[in-house]
Scaffold this motif. Structure first.
Motif, PDB file in Angstrom:
ATOM      1  N   TRP A  14       0.756  -1.101  -0.033  1.00  0.00           N
ATOM      2  CA  TRP A  14      -0.120   0.030   0.303  1.00  0.00           C
ATOM      3  C   TRP A  14       0.896   1.069  -0.005  1.00  0.00           C
ATOM      4  O   TRP A  14       2.647   1.188  -0.298  1.00  0.00           O
ATOM      5  CB  TRP A  14      -1.088  -0.032   1.040  1.00  0.00           C
ATOM      6  N   GLN A  44      -4.532  -9.435  -3.795  1.00  0.00           N
ATOM      7  CA  GLN A  44      -4.529  -8.410  -4.394  1.00  0.00           C
ATOM      8  C   GLN A  44      -3.603  -9.622  -5.632  1.00  0.00           C
ATOM      9  O   GLN A  44      -4.303  -9.641  -6.197  1.00  0.00           O
ATOM     10  CB  GLN A  44      -3.088  -7.238  -4.167  1.00  0.00           C
ATOM     11  N   VAL A  74      -8.207  -0.051 -18.172  1.00  0.00           N
ATOM     12  CA  VAL A  74      -8.023   0.688 -16.940  1.00  0.00           C
ATOM     13  C   VAL A  74      -7.938  -0.540 -15.831  1.00  0.00           C
ATOM     14  O   VAL A  74      -6.901  -1.029 -15.184  1.00  0.00           O
ATOM     15  CB  VAL A  74      -9.226   1.375 -16.846  1.00  0.00           C
ATOM     16  N   GLN A  75      -8.947  -1.976 -16.010  1.00  0.00           N
ATOM     17  CA  GLN A  75      -8.924  -2.719 -14.320  1.00  0.00           C
ATOM     18  C   GLN A  75      -7.002  -3.408 -15.093  1.00  0.00           C
ATOM     19  O   GLN A  75      -6.962  -3.693 -13.570  1.00  0.00           O
ATOM     20  CB  GLN A  75     -10.055  -3.533 -14.453  1.00  0.00           C
ATOM     21  N   LYS A  77      -4.601  -3.050 -16.323  1.00  0.00           N
ATOM     22  CA  LYS A  77      -3.476  -1.297 -15.756  1.00  0.00           C
ATOM     23  C   LYS A  77      -4.004  -1.294 -14.111  1.00  0.00           C
ATOM     24  O   LYS A  77      -2.523  -1.435 -14.243  1.00  0.00           O
ATOM     25  CB  LYS A  77      -4.271   0.052 -16.721  1.00  0.00           C
ATOM     26  N   ASP A  78      -4.292  -1.119 -13.647  1.00  0.00           N
ATOM     27  CA  ASP A  78      -4.619  -1.031 -12.241  1.00  0.00           C
ATOM     28  C   ASP A  78      -3.941  -2.649 -11.283  1.00  0.00           C
ATOM     29  O   ASP A  78      -3.170  -2.243 -10.302  1.00  0.00           O
ATOM     30  CB  ASP A  78      -6.072  -0.916 -11.968  1.00  0.00           C
ATOM     31  N   SER A  79      -4.800  -3.264 -11.940  1.00  0.00           N
ATOM     32  CA  SER A  79      -4.485  -4.774 -11.344  1.00  0.00           C
ATOM     33  C   SER A  79      -2.278  -4.925 -12.329  1.00  0.00           C
ATOM     34  O   SER A  79      -1.886  -5.437 -10.876  1.00  0.00           O
ATOM     35  CB  SER A  79      -4.528  -5.231 -11.935  1.00  0.00           C
ATOM     36  N   VAL A  81      -0.211  -2.814 -12.171  1.00  0.00           N
ATOM     37  CA  VAL A  81       0.678  -2.149 -11.064  1.00  0.00           C
ATOM     38  C   VAL A  81       0.803  -2.751 -10.094  1.00  0.00           C
ATOM     39  O   VAL A  81       1.586  -2.715  -9.150  1.00  0.00           O
ATOM     40  CB  VAL A  81      -0.025  -0.524 -11.119  1.00  0.00           C
ATOM     41  N   VAL A  82      -0.325  -3.308  -9.389  1.00  0.00           N
ATOM     42  CA  VAL A  82      -0.577  -4.664  -7.728  1.00  0.00           C
ATOM     43  C   VAL A  82       0.706  -4.902  -8.244  1.00  0.00           C
ATOM     44  O   VAL A  82       1.523  -5.353  -7.334  1.00  0.00           O
ATOM     45  CB  VAL A  82      -1.808  -4.205  -7.521  1.00  0.00           C
TER      46      VAL A  82
END
Length: 120
Positions: A14, A44, A74-75, A77-79, A81-82
């Motif tokens: 985080w 995650q 978008v989802q 890409k966000d995933s 990154v995590v």
């Protein structure tokens, strides 16, 4: 999981409200924050698995709208990154051999070893 093998702080899954990384000072890996981070990383990665299945479903249907593809991108890409953050944290905690030749791998220009027998 344990903390970094060389005593460096652990990158946590985080960030601060400003988006800066959070770190945990080295310990034995059994403390509350370490366990919380381990659980969050597992969640995650599990969410990434679910998103991959959703992407396969949406893309295989071939009846998607531009909005669905945009949301999926978008989802994803966000995933990504995590998942990258989890990989960096876990990779940094792997022990480094004293002699790189012991692994049979050789360093590359990017710093990551290439498997032995691999040829460009």
């Amino acid at each position: 999981m344990t903390e970094y093998a060389d005593g460096r702080p652990r990158l946590l899954p985080w960030t601060t409200p400003d988006g800066n990384p959070c770190f945990l000072l080295p310990g034995d890996g059994t403390g509350y924050v370490s366990r919380l981070a381990d659980r969050m990383e597992a969640e995650q990665l599990g969410s990434a698995d679910v998103l991959i299945e959703e992407a396969e479903r949406v893309l295989s249907g071939r009846a998607w709208t531009a909005g669905e593809i945009q949301l999926l991108a978008v989802q994803l890409k966000d995933s990504l990154v995590v998942v990258r953050r989890v990989a960096e944290s876990r990779g940094a905690r792997l022990p480094v051999p004293d002699d790189p030749d012991e692994t049979g791998d050789r360093p590359t220009r990017g710093g990551a070893p290439e498997p032995s027998g691999w040829a460009p």
